[in-house]
Design a protein around this motif. Sequence first.
Motif, PDB file in Angstrom:
ATOM      1  N   PHE A  88       0.833  -1.204   0.000  1.00 22.32           N
ATOM      2  CA  PHE A  88       0.000   0.000   0.000  1.00 22.32           C
ATOM      3  C   PHE A  88       0.870   1.257   0.000  1.00 22.32           C
ATOM      4  O   PHE A  88       0.606   2.212  -0.747  1.00 22.32           O
TER       5      PHE A  88
ATOM      6  N   ARG B 174       2.279   1.984  -3.382  1.00 19.61           N
ATOM      7  CA  ARG B 174       1.315   2.514  -4.357  1.00 19.61           C
ATOM      8  C   ARG B 174       0.763   3.880  -3.945  1.00 19.61           C
ATOM      9  O   ARG B 174       0.411   4.698  -4.784  1.00 19.61           O
ATOM     10  N   HIS B 175       0.673   4.104  -2.631  1.00 18.09           N
ATOM     11  CA  HIS B 175       0.094   5.357  -2.122  1.00 18.09           C
ATOM     12  C   HIS B 175       1.018   5.918  -1.032  1.00 18.09           C
ATOM     13  O   HIS B 175       0.785   5.668   0.161  1.00 18.09           O
TER      14      HIS B 175
ATOM     15  N   THR C 189       2.485   7.627   1.923  1.00 21.81           N
ATOM     16  CA  THR C 189       1.718   8.143   3.052  1.00 21.81           C
ATOM     17  C   THR C 189       2.663   8.453   4.203  1.00 21.81           C
ATOM     18  O   THR C 189       3.596   7.697   4.466  1.00 21.81           O
TER      19      THR C 189
ATOM     20  N   THR D 209       0.148  13.501   4.848  1.00 19.49           N
ATOM     21  CA  THR D 209      -0.834  12.533   4.356  1.00 19.49           C
ATOM     22  C   THR D 209      -1.087  11.453   5.412  1.00 19.49           C
ATOM     23  O   THR D 209      -0.152  10.780   5.861  1.00 19.49           O
TER      24      THR D 209
ATOM     25  N   ARG E 152      -3.685   8.153   6.158  1.00 15.68           N
ATOM     26  CA  ARG E 152      -4.692   7.259   5.584  1.00 15.68           C
ATOM     27  C   ARG E 152      -4.975   6.093   6.520  1.00 15.68           C
ATOM     28  O   ARG E 152      -4.156   5.764   7.382  1.00 15.68           O
TER      29      ARG E 152
END
Length: 301
Positions: free
Chosen positions: A101, A104-105, A107, A191, A193
Amino acid sequence: SVVVACRNEALQLPSLLLALQNQSIRNFELILVNDNSSDDTSVVMESAKSSFNNITIVDCKGNGKKQALKAGIQVASGELIVTTDADCRPHPEWIATICSFMHRHPTDLLIGPVNTHRPNSFREKLQQLEFVTLVASGAGAAGARLPIMCNGANLAFTKKAWFESQTDLHEEQISGDDVFLLLSIKKRKGTIRFLKSEKAMVTTAVAPDLKSFVRQRMRWTSKAPAYTDFHLILTALSVFGISVVQLALLFLSFLSVQYFIGFLTVFCIKLLIDFIFCMKIKDFFSLQLSPQLLLSLSFLY
């Protein structure tokens, strides 16, 4: 780097170590920090050296989980720090799911899901319901880009983000290593999440008795005076205010039946909202939801 702060966890730590050995990927650094344990925690840590290729054991010079995590993070070689507690059991795909994760993103702070071990008694089911609704509330707030809370039992963050937040972690407070980090990153508009994946789940034990449960909640709330985040304070006051209104209407019911009708109205509206919320998170957290549980928790609150 997986960082675990341990204080008198000689009985719990072996199960966590076994779960880490069973991770689908093993190319991670394990850092075990001994937080002034008086039992055989250090012995268990030393025995783990034969099971992990990349393991570091640190004796914390300070006192408390916050100081222990600080000691572990400062010697970590990984750019991605993952934290959990010694009494937790992560899914075999835990580290792989987090890394995938984050790749891909990108954070700054990733909040992972936390559940309790499968409950058996009514007391354990009640604690699970209370616990996961807090976890899910934090997840929902993060999803709405208004993060207010998280649980250090399952967190991932960049070392860079932690060092940038180091002065905001309120080291004078014994607890709060997780929430103060979240609020600092939020203040810097970093960021944040929530990772909604059962493969990223860790489970933990419920409090063994009422005394332990109350002590845990008092520890959680002890850091409240240091909070300055508007959304967190507003949420806390809203929850508290609704509870006060219900109690006031209930006591005033002795004076007039109209107050009792008002109490029932507020109680039922809140119960309906709670029920809808619990139904939405029921499957993800494997909740054994029942009317008795929901009513009992509502009255306790």
